[in-house]
Motif scaffolding. Structure first.
Motif, PDB file in Angstrom:
ATOM      1  N   SER A  56       6.166 -12.896   7.116  1.00  0.00           N
ATOM      2  CA  SER A  56       6.601 -14.257   6.794  1.00  0.00           C
ATOM      3  C   SER A  56       7.967 -14.610   7.387  1.00  0.00           C
ATOM      4  CB  SER A  56       6.641 -14.432   5.273  1.00  0.00           C
ATOM      5  OG  SER A  56       7.648 -13.617   4.714  1.00  0.00           O
ATOM      6  N   ILE A  57       8.664 -13.633   7.963  1.00  0.00           N
ATOM      7  CA  ILE A  57       9.969 -13.908   8.572  1.00  0.00           C
ATOM      8  C   ILE A  57       9.760 -14.678   9.868  1.00  0.00           C
ATOM      9  CG2 ILE A  57      11.985 -12.830   9.674  1.00  0.00           C
ATOM     10  CD1 ILE A  57      11.745 -10.567   7.660  1.00  0.00           C
ATOM     11  N   VAL A  83      10.459  -9.285  14.435  1.00  0.00           N
ATOM     12  CA  VAL A  83      10.903  -8.038  13.809  1.00  0.00           C
ATOM     13  C   VAL A  83      10.111  -6.890  14.414  1.00  0.00           C
ATOM     14  CG1 VAL A  83      11.101  -6.729  11.661  1.00  0.00           C
ATOM     15  CG2 VAL A  83      11.461  -9.205  11.649  1.00  0.00           C
ATOM     16  N   VAL A  84      10.848  -5.907  14.953  1.00  0.00           N
ATOM     17  CA  VAL A  84      10.242  -4.694  15.479  1.00  0.00           C
ATOM     18  C   VAL A  84      10.860  -3.537  14.709  1.00  0.00           C
ATOM     19  CG1 VAL A  84       9.900  -3.242  17.501  1.00  0.00           C
ATOM     20  CG2 VAL A  84      10.041  -5.727  17.774  1.00  0.00           C
ATOM     21  N   ALA A  85      10.035  -2.710  14.108  1.00  0.00           N
ATOM     22  CA  ALA A  85      10.526  -1.536  13.387  1.00  0.00           C
ATOM     23  C   ALA A  85      10.105  -0.298  14.158  1.00  0.00           C
ATOM     24  CB  ALA A  85       9.951  -1.503  11.976  1.00  0.00           C
ATOM     25  N   LEU A 122       5.278  -4.456  14.277  1.00  0.00           N
ATOM     26  CA  LEU A 122       5.674  -5.708  14.945  1.00  0.00           C
ATOM     27  C   LEU A 122       5.151  -6.847  14.090  1.00  0.00           C
ATOM     28  CD1 LEU A 122       5.920  -4.019  17.714  1.00  0.00           C
ATOM     29  CD2 LEU A 122       5.089  -6.088  18.771  1.00  0.00           C
ATOM     30  N   ASN A 123       6.009  -7.802  13.750  1.00  0.00           N
ATOM     31  CA  ASN A 123       5.470  -8.959  13.036  1.00  0.00           C
ATOM     32  C   ASN A 123       4.882  -9.939  14.058  1.00  0.00           C
ATOM     33  OD1 ASN A 123       7.702 -10.283  14.079  1.00  0.00           O
ATOM     34  ND2 ASN A 123       8.452 -11.023  12.097  1.00  0.00           N
ATOM     35  N   SER A 135       0.236  -6.563  21.043  1.00  0.00           N
ATOM     36  CA  SER A 135      -0.283  -6.613  19.667  1.00  0.00           C
ATOM     37  C   SER A 135       0.315  -5.434  18.903  1.00  0.00           C
ATOM     38  CB  SER A 135      -1.808  -6.527  19.647  1.00  0.00           C
ATOM     39  OG  SER A 135      -2.235  -5.208  19.975  1.00  0.00           O
ATOM     40  N   GLU A 136       0.281  -5.525  17.589  1.00  0.00           N
ATOM     41  CA  GLU A 136       0.854  -4.435  16.795  1.00  0.00           C
ATOM     42  C   GLU A 136       0.108  -3.124  17.036  1.00  0.00           C
ATOM     43  OE1 GLU A 136       2.292  -3.418  12.259  1.00  0.00           O
ATOM     44  OE2 GLU A 136       1.041  -5.169  12.592  1.00  0.00           O
TER      45      GLU A 136
END
Length: 173
Positions: A103-104, A108-110, A120-121, A131-132
């Motif tokens: 929802s951010i 965002v990559v963690a 990955l959002n 893609s994630e």
């Protein structure tokens, strides 16, 4: 021989001695046949008493063993219950984190400690073109390439540099 078995054998010997006394308090003389029969009877009674004591000891050991097994099963079940609750809490927390990151409005990559992408959002997927599922397990440098806006040349490993100076880094690009 246990104390109980000894006491039973002593009682038996006392009874045999009592039965072999004459009414006036004198010992009755028995022939060899009576003596052999009394001895055989005494020995068989002693064997029965000792066998009974051994059987009771074995039964107590079996009961203790069964009780210990039951306790171990209870402990194992408690550990299983604790683990299930922990796994359930972890799954709930993971889902909460995934929904929050999705929802951010920023990308965002963690990554894990070795710099491999773990999440990955949607915004980061649009920005990187990955893609994630495709990005998961790939190095961050392969998925996220920083380009100098003036020269349009790739910038050396900005994220690696930031991580060397501060292990937990939030890099806003």
């Amino acid at each position: 021989m246990t104390a109980f078995a000894r006491s039973q054998v002593n009682r038996l010997l006392t009874a045999v001695m009592f039965l072999t006394r004459a009414p006036v308090g004198r010992w009755v003389r028995h022939g060899p046949d009576e003596l052999a029969g009394s001895t055989a009877y005494l020995v068989s009674c002693a064997v029965v008493i000792l066998f009974g004591a051994a059987l009771r000891r074995t039964e107590r050991g079996a009961l203790r063993s069964a009780e210990e097994t039951r306790r171990q099963q209870e402990l194992a079940q408690r550990e299983i219950d604790v683990r299930r609750r922990a796994e359930s809490a972890l799954a709930l927390q993971t889902e909460w984190l995934r929904v929050t990151l999705a929802s951010i409005g920023d990308g965002v990559v963690a990554t894990d400690v070795e710099g491999r992408v773990t999440l990955l959002n949607a915004v980061a997927q649009r920005l990187t073109g990955w893609s994630e599922d495709e990005a998961r397990g790939q190095s961050l440098q392969a998925v996220f390439r920083v380009i100098d806006e003036r020269s349009r040349q790739p910038v050396p490993d900005v994220v690696g540099e930031a991580q060397r100076f501060a292990p937990a880094t939030f890099l806003a690009l």
